[in-house]
Scaffold this motif. Structure first.
Motif, short mmCIF file in Angstrom:
data_model
loop_
_atom_site.label_atom_id
_atom_site.label_comp_id
_atom_site.label_asym_id
_atom_site.label_seq_id
_atom_site.Cartn_x
_atom_site.Cartn_y
_atom_site.Cartn_z
N GLY A 1 43.03 31.57 40.16
CA GLY A 1 42.90 32.76 39.34
C GLY A 1 44.13 33.65 39.43
N ASP A 2 44.33 34.46 38.40
CA ASP A 2 45.52 35.30 38.38
C ASP A 2 45.26 36.72 38.84
OD1 ASP A 2 44.07 36.19 36.22
OD2 ASP A 2 45.69 35.96 34.77
N GLU A 3 44.03 37.03 39.27
CA GLU A 3 43.73 38.34 39.82
C GLU A 3 43.37 38.18 41.29
OE1 GLU A 3 40.74 40.25 37.43
OE2 GLU A 3 42.22 40.82 35.93
N VAL A 4 44.05 38.97 42.12
CA VAL A 4 43.83 38.96 43.56
C VAL A 4 43.15 40.28 43.92
CG1 VAL A 4 44.92 38.79 45.82
CG2 VAL A 4 45.89 37.53 43.87
N LEU A 5 41.86 40.20 44.19
CA LEU A 5 41.07 41.39 44.51
C LEU A 5 41.35 41.79 45.96
CD1 LEU A 5 38.91 43.44 43.61
CD2 LEU A 5 37.20 41.85 44.49
N VAL A 6 41.80 43.03 46.13
CA VAL A 6 42.17 43.54 47.44
C VAL A 6 41.14 44.60 47.83
CG1 VAL A 6 44.00 44.59 48.83
CG2 VAL A 6 44.60 43.19 46.83
N SER A 7 40.42 44.35 48.93
CA SER A 7 39.37 45.29 49.32
C SER A 7 39.20 45.30 50.84
CB SER A 7 38.05 44.93 48.65
OG SER A 7 37.65 43.62 48.98
N LEU B 1 41.84 39.67 50.76
CA LEU B 1 42.26 39.38 49.40
C LEU B 1 41.46 38.17 48.91
CD1 LEU B 1 44.70 40.78 50.94
CD2 LEU B 1 46.04 40.03 49.01
N SER B 2 40.77 38.34 47.81
CA SER B 2 39.88 37.30 47.29
C SER B 2 40.37 36.83 45.92
CB SER B 2 38.46 37.86 47.17
OG SER B 2 37.59 36.91 46.61
N ILE B 3 40.38 35.51 45.74
CA ILE B 3 40.83 34.91 44.48
C ILE B 3 39.72 34.01 43.96
CG2 ILE B 3 42.61 33.55 43.34
CD1 ILE B 3 44.37 34.12 45.85
#
Length: 176
Positions: free
Chosen positions: A105-111, A122-124
């Protein structure tokens, strides 16, 4: 909003997330952008920045190093379904071949993890040809090492996903 050494982020009021600029990466991550969750409310925003810089410098290598775990996930799915009835089901012979059947995926969720160590993760979300419904989730602790992968469930660790503390350091929890 601007984060030093990362770039400008745009606010999405619908989700209250911040989207960073699209960046070029190294295979297997051709391009990506960071998506920040609950960043403004966080008391240690510098940890987000550090995790994103770690990912930029080491994310591709860390994900490549997890290919054996990804292959285990593939093998578990093949054991759960009758692959002979699936015309388009891929036949993957070795761990190094998984990349041909995977779309990072092209979005790396940072939480920030709300439980346990409360570190930045970081979740992909990825698409994969062997599990089209649930895909693949890859999670990196502090942007440095893959600490969880498997079907997408939104959890940042297997410990959180199964509510079992002993699973804290398990990267891939076999599907049973």
């Amino acid at each position: 909003m601007k984060i030093e050494d990362i770039g400008d982020f745009d606010h999405d009021p619908q989700f209250d997330w911040y989207y960073g600029p699209v960046e070029s990466g190294e295979p297997p991550i051709p391009q990506f952008r960071f998506v920040l969750e609950e960043y403004l409310e966080d008391k240690n925003q510098s940890e987000f920045r550090t995790a994103m810089l770690n990912f930029r410098s080491n994310g591709s290598k860390a994900i490549k190093a997890a290919e054996e775990h990804i292959f285990e996930y593939y093998k578990d799915i093949t054991n759960l379904i009758d692959t002979e009835d699936e015309e388009d089901f891929p036949l993957i012979k070795s761990s190094r071949d998984v990349w041909s059947y995977l779309r990072i995926g092209d979005e790396v969720l940072v939480s920030r993890r709300p439980y346990g160590d409360k570190k930045i993760y970081l979740s992909i979300e990825c698409g994969c040809d062997w599990e089209e419904e649930h895909g693949l989730q890859i999670v990196l602790k502090e942007g440095m090492t893959v600490n969880k992968l498997g079907p997408y469930d939104g959890h940042l660790t297997n410990s959180d996903a199964y509510d079992v503390e002993e699973y804290e350091n398990i990267v891939y929890k076999k599907i049973t």
